[in-house]
Structures are given as C-alpha cells and as structure tokens.
Design a protein around this motif. Structure first.
Motif, PDB file in Angstrom:
ATOM      1  N   VAL A 238       0.832  -1.204   0.000  1.00 38.79           N
ATOM      2  CA  VAL A 238       0.000   0.000   0.000  1.00 38.79           C
ATOM      3  C   VAL A 238       0.868   1.255   0.000  1.00 38.79           C
ATOM      4  CG1 VAL A 238      -1.673   1.323   1.337  1.00 38.79           C
ATOM      5  CG2 VAL A 238      -1.940  -1.156   1.121  1.00 38.79           C
ATOM      6  N   LEU A 239       1.865   1.301   0.867  1.00 39.55           N
ATOM      7  CA  LEU A 239       2.712   2.490   0.973  1.00 39.55           C
ATOM      8  C   LEU A 239       3.568   2.677  -0.272  1.00 39.55           C
ATOM      9  CD1 LEU A 239       3.818   2.268   4.720  1.00 39.55           C
ATOM     10  CD2 LEU A 239       2.121   3.809   3.702  1.00 39.55           C
ATOM     11  N   SER A 240       3.960   1.592  -0.906  1.00 38.73           N
ATOM     12  CA  SER A 240       4.771   1.700  -2.128  1.00 38.73           C
ATOM     13  C   SER A 240       3.996   2.383  -3.239  1.00 38.73           C
ATOM     14  CB  SER A 240       5.239   0.317  -2.580  1.00 38.73           C
ATOM     15  OG  SER A 240       6.084  -0.272  -1.622  1.00 38.73           O
ATOM     16  N   VAL A 241       2.740   1.987  -3.412  1.00 39.22           N
ATOM     17  CA  VAL A 241       1.912   2.596  -4.459  1.00 39.22           C
ATOM     18  C   VAL A 241       1.691   4.075  -4.163  1.00 39.22           C
ATOM     19  CG1 VAL A 241      -0.327   2.574  -5.604  1.00 39.22           C
ATOM     20  CG2 VAL A 241       0.786   0.414  -5.015  1.00 39.22           C
ATOM     21  N   PHE A 242       1.390   4.404  -2.906  1.00 36.59           N
ATOM     22  CA  PHE A 242       1.178   5.809  -2.540  1.00 36.59           C
ATOM     23  C   PHE A 242       2.465   6.622  -2.721  1.00 36.59           C
ATOM     24  CE2 PHE A 242      -2.826   4.599  -0.533  1.00 36.59           C
ATOM     25  CZ  PHE A 242      -3.594   5.743  -0.718  1.00 36.59           C
TER      26      PHE A 242
END
Length: 523
Positions: A238-242
C-alpha cells in the motif's frame, strides 16, 4: 464467446464516437495538455483553464502516458492555451482512448466470471440453463452496462477502466490472492479518490482474513494474534503505491496543494443536479416548507432559490438546518458501521465482502458531501456480480439498475441523445429482466414485472410517465421558462425514493442474514 461479446460491444462504442460530448471532454483534453507540456511541479498549480487537474497523481500519470500517443494524432490538443479545442483528430483520439482503456473492464469482468465458475459457491441460480450460464449473463451486464455506455462513450469519462480495476481487485481478493487484490485497489485509490467510499470494506476484510491468523474449533472460528509479517507485507504494498503516486509532489513540497485540489469542500452539499439520495429528499422537504411558510407569512432565513439555480456552489437551507461536511461525514460513517461489524463477524465469506462493499458505496452515495449522480455506478457495478448468484440480489439489482441508470438522463439533453439514452436503458433493462428471471426460474405474472412486487413494478413503470411529463408535457407549459429546474428536481426526488428503498431493503437482507449463510462449499 467472451471475446465475441467484447468485439460486438466495442463496435457499438465506435458508433458513439460522433455523439454529444460534455465539458468532461475538455477537462481531459486539458489534463493531457497540462501533463504533457508543463513540468511536474506545475501540474496541480496550473489554472489556465477552469478545469484544473483534480484527480489523484496516478491518473495524472495515466494522462501523461496518453499524451505521448495523442501527439501523433494532433499535437495542438496538447497546448494548454488551446482552450475548448476539439479538432476531429482530437475527438477521435480521446474516444479511442476510452475504448482501449476499457480493456481493464474486460479483464476485471473475466476474472470475476472465473471466480464465480470455480469457487464452489452455494448458488440459487441455474448454472446449467438453456437460457445461458450466469457468467454469460454477467458478461453483458458489466461490459454493456447502460451507465458506462452513457457516461463514458457519450458524456465522456474513463469509468470503465476504473471499474475494471475495481472488479479485478475484488476478484483477486475473493480468490484469496490478498496482496494482489490490495495492490490493485491501492492503484484504484490513486487513480480516483472517490473509491475511498468502499475502502472501509477492504480494510475490515483484509484485516480480519489476512492480517489475523484464524483457527477453527468445530463450527467456531477462533481469532489468533495479529500476524506482523502479513501486516508488514500489506503495508509495504500500500505504501509503495502511494509513494510512487505522491512522491514527486511531496518532493516539491506540494502535498497540501494536491490535497486541496482533491477535496474542494466549497462546492456545496449537492451537485448542480441533485444526486438521487437522502439530501435530495431533504432539499425537497425544505422547498415544501418554504411554500408553507410563505402561505403563513413567515420570514425565511435564506434565499429560497439558492439551491435550485443549477450552479455548483454552497447554499443555506431556508427552513431546515443547513448541512455541513462534518454532518455528512457523521451520517456516512453511521450508515456503514452495521455492515462493517457484520463483515468482521463473518470471516472467510467473500460474498459478505461484496455485500459490505456495496453497502459502503450505498451509504456514501446516500449521505456523502457533493455526491455526483454518476456515483450510483459504484453500487450497480459490484451488485451485478452477485445478482447472477442469489435471487434477492437479483431483485434489488433490477430495481436499482433501472432507477440508477434513469437518474443519469438529465446529463444528456440534446434531441439525439433523448432517443439514444432511452434506447440504451431499455435494451439493458429488458435484457436484465428477461435473463435474470429465467436464470432463477421465475414465473411471469400479468400484474408485475419479473422478480419485482406489484408495488415495485408500479414504481419502476412510473419512470416512463415521469419521462413523458419532463420531456413532452412540461416544456409545453408556461412554467417551463420560469422554473426550468423543476424536471431535474422531479427526477432527483422520484429516483431518490427508489434508491433509498433499495438501500434499506438490501441493508436489512444483509444484517438479518445468518452468519453462516452463503459460504463456500467445502471441496
């Protein structure tokens, strides 16, 4: 067979290329120009056009990629100063870009069909039928959805691509491919933030079924401790995409500027044309009270016409208490809490995940701030998937899809689109009624529509009388020039009654359902 359906529907979309285009066509042309000709740090600052970039960064990157193809069609469309530019090549490119991006809808639909065919779900529909399999029916309900054809291929947007990503995410999660499903949903959030409406259902389902380890003792499911390794993997995705999406704008110190574009609360409670939700009924009640107050000679606290001017703006209610964003947030959260609690208590049930997702979309549509009428597709599209599995879902789908798609009619107001929108809605509605009733082996009644009660049938058929009144009779009246907003208000209020009824009925079906109902069969 599947690809024959895709080809047939793509040909229909090609025929719609010359159709009416809304201001959204210029919106996306301007975004092509912004992302192609301006440095990244100016994307969310440019205000040359009133149609400023207000989608999340991944959608801006999508427009950036499209712009590098667009330059081979007509490079002048990529000039930010060429406002309202619509050359034939520009029109052709933008229409084709929507049709090609619908391949995501094709992929998402195919994955949902694969899941339904292989999951071992207990089904109340006939999976061996002379009328066709449920997956064959689902293909047409999704790929030829009336709302998507009208909104994307006439009005102009990229909803087909976005809902395709949503369906892909849902299918992967129901297949227990948790991380893949979470990845695609995070991509979706960073493409269009309206899908945050359904994020609570994803959060609860992933937390309960993936992050927490479970063990069964007899018929009881016991919840073990939180798995830090699984939670870490999910957080990284999730944090990688954001980070990829928002990273460049954080680097330039523009996160606040981007967020101010994504959440413009100054647009007011309702869209220029009221979405058929609770606030449409609230507004209508305020208008009725205005008339009553005038008859009694009482002084009103606000301009009675302020919310029927057809403008996107803030307004105060004249009699009832005015609504703030905080109130809508409170009502929305309150409306989705019961379904989220139910979802938490029913681990391992993918259909309950779908139902909770639908109810989250329903709640946000009914009580959200500045809800656009197009947001009803967030209810209709996922409901299509389980309408071919369970009869109760089919009953509600037939009503909400008919009413919800009809509520989009005011977006198309030119004479040619009057015929086109009616034709598209009738084809989709007749197909759905005939095939779903045959799928569930429903005996046809002389006095009601298939799968609907007599009262529900009267309400749905009332849409035809409403259309005739608004399109033929009302323009002939002298009041039409004085009160042009009346037809829109009637559509909003009439459809709001049907949408509200479907929401309440679907909610009751879900919360009253046994926690062990409709689970997967053991292999």
């Amino acid at each position: 067979m599947f690809w024959n359906v895709v080809l047939m529907i793509s040909c229909i979309k090609l025929l719609l290329i010359p159709a009416y285009r809304s201001t959204d066509f210029e919106v996306h042309r301007n975004w092509l120009a912004i992302t192609h000709s301006l440095p990244i740090k100016n994307w969310y600052k440019d205000d040359t056009s009133v149609w400023t970039l207000d989608y999340p960064p991944l959608f801006a990157w999508f427009e950036y990629l499209l712009s590098h193809v667009a330059k081979y069609f007509d490079k002048d469309m990529l000039d930010v100063q060429n406002l309202n530019y619509a050359s034939p090549r520009t029109i052709l490119f933008q229409r084709l870009s929507v049709i090609v991006s619908d391949l995501f809808l094709v992929y998402g639909t195919k994955e949902c069909c694969v899941y339904l065919s292989t999951s071992g779900l207990r089904k109340s529909s006939k999976w061996s039928s002379k009328w066709g399999s449920p997956t064959a029916i689902l293909q047409l309900l999704l790929l030829a959805n009336a709302g998507l054809l009208m909104i994307d291929h006439i009005h102009f947007q990229y909803n087909g691509m976005l809902f395709g990503i949503m369906l892909l995410s849902v299918a992967k999660i129901m297949q227990d491919k948790w991380l893949v499903g979470a990845f695609w949903f995070t991509v979706l959030l960073n493409m269009k933030h309206i899908f945050a409406y359904v994020a609570p259902a994803y959060f609860i389902y992933l937390l309960r079924n993936y992050c927490f380890l479970r063990a069964t003792q007899g018929n009881q499911v016991r919840l073990n401790l939180l798995s830090f390794s699984r939670t870490f993997k999910l957080a990284v995705i999730v944090l990688s995409v954001f980070t990829i999406s928002f990273g460049p704008f954080i680097f330039y110190g523009q996160l606040g500027q981007v967020l101010s574009r994504l959440f413009p609360f100054k647009r007011g409670l309702c869209h220029a044309y009221w979405a058929p939700n609770f606030w449409a009924l609230y507004n209508m009640l305020d208008k009725v009270l205005i008339v009553l107050f005038k008859l009694t000679g009482k002084t009103l606290k606000a301009n009675p016409a302020s919310m029927t001017g057809g403008l996107v703006q803030e307004f105060d209610h004249a009699v009832l208490p005015s609504i703030t964003p905080r109130i809508t947030l409170f009502c929305t959260v309150l409306s989705i809490l019961p379904c989220l609690i139910k979802l938490w208590r029913c681990p391992g049930n993918p259909l309950h995940f779908m139902r909770a997702l639908i109810l989250c979309a329903f709640g946000a549509f009914m009580f959200g701030w500045h809800v656009h009428e197009k947001a009803i597709l967030m209810v209709i599209i996922p409901l299509s998937v389980i309408s071919v599995v369970w009869r109760k879902e089919a009953e509600i789908y037939l009503m909400i899809s008919t009413v919800g798609h009809y509520s989009l009619f005011p977006l198309f107001f030119t004479p040619f689109e009057h015929i086109l929108k009616v034709f598209i809605l009738l084809i989709h509605t007749v197909y759905a009624f005939v095939n779903l009733s045959n799928l569930f082996d429903v005996k046809h009644s002389r006095y009601s529509l298939p799968l609907l009660t007599k009262l529900e049938s009267c309400y749905v058929l009332g849409l035809a009388f409403l259309f005739v009144f608004e399109s033929v009779l009302y323009p002939m009246l002298d009041l039409a020039s004085v009160y042009p907003f009346v037809p829109l208000m009637l559509t909003s209020v009439y459809c709001a009654v049907g949408v509200g009824y479907c929401w309440l009925r679907y909610y009751w079906n879900f919360v009253s359902m046994s926690e062990t109902d409709h689970k997967r069969k053991a292999y």
